[in-house]
Scaffold this active site. Sequence first.
Site, PDB file in Angstrom:
ATOM      1  N   GLN A   1      37.004  30.525  44.585  1.00 36.75           N
ATOM      2  CA  GLN A   1      38.237  29.862  44.156  1.00 36.75           C
ATOM      3  C   GLN A   1      39.198  29.756  45.343  1.00 36.75           C
ATOM      4  O   GLN A   1      39.541  30.765  45.968  1.00 36.75           O
ATOM      5  CB  GLN A   1      38.910  30.629  43.005  1.00 36.75           C
ATOM      6  CG  GLN A   1      40.018  29.767  42.377  1.00 36.75           C
ATOM      7  CD  GLN A   1      40.843  30.473  41.325  1.00 36.75           C
ATOM      8  OE1 GLN A   1      41.359  31.559  41.575  1.00 36.75           O
ATOM      9  NE2 GLN A   1      40.985  29.868  40.163  1.00 36.75           N
TER      10      GLN A   1
ATOM     11  N   ALA B   1      45.911  25.756  38.696  1.00 33.69           N
ATOM     12  CA  ALA B   1      46.416  26.286  37.420  1.00 33.69           C
ATOM     13  C   ALA B   1      47.459  27.380  37.653  1.00 33.69           C
ATOM     14  O   ALA B   1      47.811  27.702  38.787  1.00 33.69           O
ATOM     15  CB  ALA B   1      45.242  26.847  36.608  1.00 33.69           C
TER      16      ALA B   1
ATOM     17  N   TYR C   1      50.719  28.077  40.302  1.00 32.99           N
ATOM     18  CA  TYR C   1      50.655  28.112  41.772  1.00 32.99           C
ATOM     19  C   TYR C   1      50.868  26.704  42.343  1.00 32.99           C
ATOM     20  O   TYR C   1      51.191  25.767  41.606  1.00 32.99           O
ATOM     21  CB  TYR C   1      49.346  28.763  42.225  1.00 32.99           C
ATOM     22  CG  TYR C   1      49.266  30.207  41.778  1.00 32.99           C
ATOM     23  CD1 TYR C   1      50.199  31.136  42.232  1.00 32.99           C
ATOM     24  CD2 TYR C   1      48.308  30.631  40.863  1.00 32.99           C
ATOM     25  CE1 TYR C   1      50.166  32.459  41.802  1.00 32.99           C
ATOM     26  CE2 TYR C   1      48.268  31.955  40.430  1.00 32.99           C
ATOM     27  CZ  TYR C   1      49.206  32.863  40.904  1.00 32.99           C
ATOM     28  OH  TYR C   1      49.178  34.169  40.469  1.00 32.99           O
TER      29      TYR C   1
ATOM     30  N   GLY D   1      40.582  34.823  26.229  1.00 35.42           N
ATOM     31  CA  GLY D   1      40.615  35.480  24.929  1.00 35.42           C
ATOM     32  C   GLY D   1      39.338  35.387  24.115  1.00 35.42           C
ATOM     33  O   GLY D   1      39.348  35.699  22.927  1.00 35.42           O
TER      34      GLY D   1
ATOM     35  N   GLY E   1      37.021  36.848  31.655  1.00 36.47           N
ATOM     36  CA  GLY E   1      37.745  37.540  32.714  1.00 36.47           C
ATOM     37  C   GLY E   1      37.647  39.038  32.559  1.00 36.47           C
ATOM     38  O   GLY E   1      36.697  39.672  33.029  1.00 36.47           O
TER      39      GLY E   1
END
Length: 363
Positions: free
Chosen positions: A101, A178, A181, A301, A322
């Site tokens: 990333q 996203a 940033y 989630g 995550g």
Amino acid sequence: MYEQALFNPLRIGPYDLPNRIFMAPMTRSRADNPENAPTDLHALYYSQRAAAGLIITEGSQVSPQGVGYVNTPGIYSRPQIEGWRLVTKAVREKGGHIFLQIWHVGRISHPDFHDGMLPVAPSAINPHDRSYTPSGFKETVIPHALTIDEIQAIVQDFKKAAVNAVFAGFDGVEIHSANGYLIHQFFTNCSNTRTDAYGGSHANRSRFFFEVLDAVGGAIGFKKVGIRLNPSAHGFFGITIDQDTIPTFEYVVNRLNDYPDLAYAHLVEPMLPVDNVPHAVTNIAKHFRPLYHGTFVTNCGYNAESAHRVIADGYADAVAFGTAFIANPGLVERIRLGLSWAVPDINTYYTPGPKGYVDYPAL
Ligand SMILES: Cc1cc2nc3c(=O)[nH]c(=O)nc-3n(C[C@H](O)[C@H](O)[C@H](O)COP(=O)(O)O)c2cc1C
């Protein structure tokens, strides 16, 4: 049917992935050396999780200016490239796939990282949040509004970062657009009040993003490029939703269809509850999946059951996990066997060293 959905193979770009369980990008702040280079510890951490269909690494700053947190690894210097090579080699030896990333935090940085120079942003608007500096949390400041030449230089930084990533052995990169940033700061009116070609209309506020995408994809091939968006981000890093926010992201996602080779679009569900936030979309996958014709990755989630369901129902092609991957290096096997998941220790998310990083048991 639900049980199978996560384990149907998936082809992205030139890669055949054995499952649709992706590891979401997560900053872990273990590059506590003067070069901010990844080490053997990073290699061990990522290789422990190589059974993921795709690993997306933590955000890696594209330049010294792009940094916003202590001990995050960069991708602009020789030692950093060599450090990342340890990681890609270790993951490849386990048969895994891994994207880097690439990241610029913009106004979430702090002068303490830049010898007193201001962090940069589309406009001189303080996000009124906190920055995690070498001497602890500090209030953010009013950033320097980028000139057009400076914007162009950052586009080149992203391009060089992508080239470095491929050189370091990565299968591709995810552009971090996203979570409030720098690229996200261009999308939203709350952070972008420019009156030039980078502000105002949807096309203008997404110009920087598409310039980065064109530069990165042009350099390494769009098949090796994913992007990440968080359309309903609200209430952190000074990001707030207005009536034009979701239409902006709809415009962006629609335009992504002009890039049929793109590896994937990764859209994050709201990180904070937005049920009472006017103009927010509460279910991102349902809203945006129909707009995009390529590979759609969802995140935030999910448990095993809801992840199976979102794919089986056709709202995503893959699910990124995550926090589950922090405490469960063997997450893929746990899902396959229907086992419960260990709970991560939040106190060691960002602390140097192996504790809470590479010492969670596989199963
Ligand atoms: C410790 C930690 C670090 C994170 N760092 C990043 C990051 O570097 N880049 C990014 O895009 N998201 C980052 N995130 C967000 C995650 O990618 C993900 O969106 C979030 O954890 C929600 O997914 P989950 O519910 O499966 O944990 C981070 C999250 C956590 C918990």
